[in-house]
Design an enzyme around this catalytic site. Structure first.
Site, PDB file in Angstrom:
ATOM      1  N   GLY A 154      -4.720  -0.017  -0.288  1.00 37.81           N
ATOM      2  CA  GLY A 154      -4.857  -1.227  -1.100  1.00 37.81           C
ATOM      3  C   GLY A 154      -5.102  -2.497  -0.316  1.00 37.81           C
ATOM      4  CD  GLU A 155      -0.820  -4.393   1.193  1.00 43.99           C
ATOM      5  OE1 GLU A 155      -0.360  -3.269   1.425  1.00 43.99           O
ATOM      6  OE2 GLU A 155      -0.154  -5.427   1.296  1.00 43.99           O
ATOM      7  CG  MET A 156      -7.244  -0.859   5.900  1.00 45.60           C
ATOM      8  SD  MET A 156      -7.613   0.569   4.984  1.00 45.60           S
ATOM      9  CE  MET A 156      -9.123   0.109   4.293  1.00 45.60           C
ATOM     10  CB  SER A 182      -0.937   0.013   1.224  1.00 39.79           C
ATOM     11  OG  SER A 182      -1.720  -1.140   1.262  1.00 39.79           O
TER      12      SER A 182
END
Ligand code: FES
Ligand code: FES
Length: 884
Positions: A843-845, A678
């Site tokens: 992007g990932e959390m 991210s």
């Protein structure tokens, strides 16, 4: 053979075909209509190959051309072009339904077939019509929105011009369509398998059928004389180190004398056609001397276990973490919970298989080896290939990429295609099947975790212990990074004064683990967030209130001991509270009957920009006063292109079409690190802002506003921007040291129904409260959150990669439109002190906190506590039977 007359995109055509020719091959190979894609192995599972035949959506991979005489075929290229798009293509672009774009042509064709028959479908009808079209990026929310918007356009209730954001509305914080979205919607974006070469060879790889063995002999005699075969290549033909070195030099492009996992590559066959290469590969005989197979860390750590790599012990990395005195604090805690948790091996599941092509540009030893794949880190991967192949002159070009979610932090298909191009001196196409792609890629690591969490009588956290073992599989890949990240984010959103942890990475003969969306934190968060609920229950405190009252505060430290200066988490607890109260109230209606409803919460403080991270971006003012950005910032669907374009247009007061991107070619760009962790908005966006500020300062100093003026003033037109994070490492003995420069904060709330008779759990709704700083493009942000939630629910309930058994999207249990659920997003925008115009990255959390939110909701619904992902019906029923 038979002559068949077809009308394709309005053009009459004739073909003479055999009984086995399918429409997909006719379109892609004979007519070069490569907008029609292939994701599954022609099993009718993915829908990427959907076209319209005689008004009906069909899977072109299963449609025999010989049966189509007189048929009318429409492909995505037959709808519209970027200059003159079809209204459905416009709708997909404007709704934000195009991320990586690999599923998009198939989705658009299925939508056209639906709307032609039913101009105003409801959600159920849309889900039904698109049930066999898979998307990994969007969570299907924006695709349903796009179908509805297309319906409104086609019914004349709205026009694209009315919906399209106006540049007068500004550039930042506005959902301008992604720069490449229309290209993808029209089927014109070229993915690696779409690229054709004159004189190219196709390759097939002979892979190990053993999990662990010495290669005794290889017999290629029969294969080498088969039709179309050009030759074979083994490890001996590779001139460099033959190692794809990320951290440890442990992974060969082709195995030399030993295989360490099922599917390890041993030999390459090159032939004029793919079918010839595959037939010859099947004729190669390999004799093995089997070695003991160890699929789990327990087996590989056992006394006397065979060492999988001669150069490295089976326990190849250990990192403790010690903050304060956790043992003493736990012993003195008023409340304590203790449990063991396990997460599964999982596939990142991008829809595009691992295609790669390579060729030599130029002659002899000076020729440049050009590799075209879907790397997210082209400069690092170029360097890896140079060393592995012993060939200096390499260029990596990033093709459009059908998602990646961490899988392309490593390269394997590139190693094979590039080595074959050098050896055979012909262009090489390596287009593995989905089943082979699953064998050759790295996976999300399984974690086994023993945890203890304590609190004092007032509900303050006292200590946390987590002893975790990570199954690295056959290769280290990026396991050390995964353990380090897990420890850096071990205490999540909370203030925990005492920590005792140990992370161990263990080689086994399982599939190699590596980074996957979130990379470490999703696994440890499952344990921590489950334990948080268990402790809250023990203390009789509401789980959301418990999280709010234990929030870390500025001036306090995370698990690494690093003190934090900003922590906007409590505001999210307040923001989600009304939604939580509503959901809890609604769940009470499900007290009677076999179906129970529960509400679960889980949180993330996801680190952005690790110590020592750096990014470099070049910007150039062009003679026409446009700006070109040169930086290898990959965009496999996350929205990097939008971020770079919108920030530049905003800062330079330019229309977006005056911003050009050069991001996909290692010869033309700065190396700016992986499109992972991210980090791109924060790091690369930060370097971009720095470069643009230098350009603006030069213009101001010269008193000019354009290229001509800057040139006349003798000032450079190109500027290099940097973003650096202070370097530092975790202490190898204590795991104490610096942490990420910023965090994105998140609370996930899951509303889940559990059928207590069948054990089936169904997510009704996910609500995501996020503070990532000022939003650059709301639709792109929502798309990342929605896609992450969909993947997170798949991880929580269904998905599991079992090496050798998971071979396609059905055995993987890929999320579909039918498993899709409602989602709601709550946004807070606290500017970060060192963020890019205050922003971070997202992007990932949602991947971190979704799974524990779902399992906490299952517990809330029916009392079943899940310790072992995924929460399948069997496990839920077993937990219910145990009364857990
Ligand atoms: S390639 Fe046709 S359904 Fe997957
Ligand atoms: S946009 Fe659907 S798979 Fe990527």
């Amino acid at each position: 053979m038979k002559k068949v007359r077809l009308t394709i995109n309005g053009m009459p055509k004739q073909f003479v075909v055999g009984t086995d020719r399918v429409l997909l091959d006719l379109l892609r190979d004979d007519l070069r209509l490569t907008g029609t894609k292939q994701s599954c192995d022609r099993k009718g599972q993915c829908g990427a190959c959907t076209v319209i035949v005689n008004g009906k959506a069909v899977h072109s991979c299963l449609t025999k051309v010989i049966n189509l005489d007189g048929a009318e075929v429409i492909t995505v290229e037959g709808l519209g072009t970027p200059d003159n798009p079809h209204l459905i293509q416009e709708a997909f672009v404007l709704a934000g339904a195009v991320q990586c774009g690999y599923c998009t042509p198939g989705m658009i064709m299925a939508t056209k077939a639906l709307l032609d028959k039913n101009p105003d479908p409801d959600n159920g009808e849309i889900k039904q019509a698109l049930a066999h079209n898979l998307c990994r990026c969007t969570g299907y929310v924006k695709i349903i929105d796009a179908v509805k918007l297309a319906g409104r356009f086609l019914r004349g209730e709205a026009t694209p011009d009315k919906v399209r954001p106006d540049f007068k509305d500004g550039t930042l914080g506005v959902s301008h369509p992604r720069p490449t979205a229309m290209l993808k919607a029209c089927g014109l974006a070229e993915f690696a398998a779409d690229i054709q070469f004159q004189d190219a060879l196709e390759v097939a790889v002979v892979r190990s059928t053993e999990h662990h063995a010495v290669i005794k002999s290889i017999d290629t005699k029969a294969a080498e004389t088969m039709p179309g075969v050009i030759g074979v290549m083994t490890a001996k033909d590779i001139k460099g180190t033959n190692r794809l070195k990320m951290i440890f030099p442990d992974q060969p492009i082709l195995c030399e004398n030993k295989v360490r996992t099922l599917g390890d590559p041993i030999l390459v066959v090159a032939a004029e056609t793919k079918a010839q290469a595959q037939a010859a590969a099947a004729a190669v005989t390999i004799a093995y001397d089997p070695l003991p197979v160890m699929m789990t860390p327990a087996e590989a750590m056992a006394e006397g276990a065979v060492q999988i790599h001669a150069e490295f012990p089976n326990v190849c990395f250990r990192q403790p973490q010690v903050k304060g005195d956790a043992e003493k604090a736990l012993a003195q805690s008023a409340f304590m919970v203790e449990a063991e948790f396990q997460t599964q091996m999982n596939h990142q599941a991008p829809t595009e298989p691992e295609a790669c092509v390579a060729y030599l540009e130029g002659e002899g030893e000076d020729a440049q080896l050009v590799v075209i794949g879907r790397s997210i880190d082209i400069h690092t991967h170029k360097a890896m290939l140079q060393e592995a192949l012993g060939w200096k002159n390499v260029r990596y070009e990033e093709a459009f990429a059908g998602g990646q979610f961490g899988i392309k932090a490593a390269i394997t298909s590139e190693g094979i295609a590039a080595a074959a191009a050098l050896h055979f001196r012909r262009p090489i196409r390596y287009i593995p099947s989905l089943a082979e792609s699953m064998l050759l890629t790295s996976k999300r690591h399984p974690f086994s975790m023993k945890v203890k969490l304590g609190a004092d009588k007032d509900g303050r956290l006292t200590a946390y212990a987590n002893d975790f073992i990570v199954n690295s599989g056959a290769y280290e890949t990026l396991g050390i990074v995964v353990i380090t990240r897990a420890l850096q984010m071990l205490s999540g959103s909370y203030h925990v004064p005492n920590i005792k942890a140990m992370g161990q990475l263990v080689y086994t003969n399982n599939a190699a683990g590596s980074v996957a969306r979130g990379a470490g934190p999703p696994q440890v968060a499952f344990a921590l967030e489950s334990a948080m609920d268990m402790l809250a229950e023990k203390m009789g405190i509401d789980p959301l209130e418990f999280r709010r009252m234990t929030s870390l505060k500025p001036g306090e430290s995370v698990s690494t001991g690093a003190v934090i200066d900003q922590w906007p988490f409590e505001g999210l607890c307040d923001a989600i509270r009304p939604h939580y109260d509503r959901a809890k109230k609604e769940a009470t209606a499900f007290r009677d009957g076999p179906v129970k409803r529960g509400v679960g919460i889980a949180c993330t403080a996801f680190g952005i920009a690790q110590p020592g991270d750096e990014a470099t971006v070049d910007v150039e003012l062009d003679p026409d006063d446009a700006i070109t950005i040169y930086a290898a910032a990959a965009d496999p669907g996350e929205g990097t292109d939008s971020m770079l374009t919108q920030i530049t247009a905003h800062l330079m007061d330019l229309p977006m079409e005056k911003v050009h991107l050069v991001t996909r070619n290692s010869d033309q760009t700065t190396g700016t690190g992986p499109a992972a962790a991210s980090r791109i908005t924060y790091m690369v966006g930060g370097a971009l802002v720095n470069a643009l500020e230098q350009m603006k300062a030069a213009m101001t100093e010269a008193g000019v506003t354009n290229y001509k003026g800057l040139k006349k003033a003798g000032k450079p037109t190109r500027y290099t921007g940097k973003k650096n994070v202070t370097a530092g490492q975790l202490d190898p003995k204590t795991g104490q040291g610096p942490t990420f420069e910023s965090q994105v904060h998140n609370i996930q709330m899951a509303e889940v129904e559990v059928n207590t008779e069948t054990g089936e759990a169904r997510v009704i709704k996910m609500t995501s409260a996020v503070d990532s700083g000022p939003v650059i493009n709301p639709k792109n942000l929502e798309g990342q959150l929605e896609g992450g939630m969909d993947q997170g629910v798949g991880y929580a309930l269904r998905e599991e990669y079992i090496h050798g058994r998971t071979k396609d999207w059905v055995t993987f249990k890929f999320p579909t439109m039918k498993t899709a659920f409602d989602m709601e997003v709550i946004i807070r925008e606290t500017p970060r002190l060192k963020g890019t115009l205050g922003s971070t990255g997202i992007g990932e959390m949602t991947m971190v906190s979704t799974a524990p939110a779902v399992t906490n909701a299952i517990k809330d619904a029916c009392g079943a506590r899940i310790y072992d992902l995924p929460a399948t019906p069997d496990k839920i029923k077993a937990a219910l039977a145990k009364g857990e």
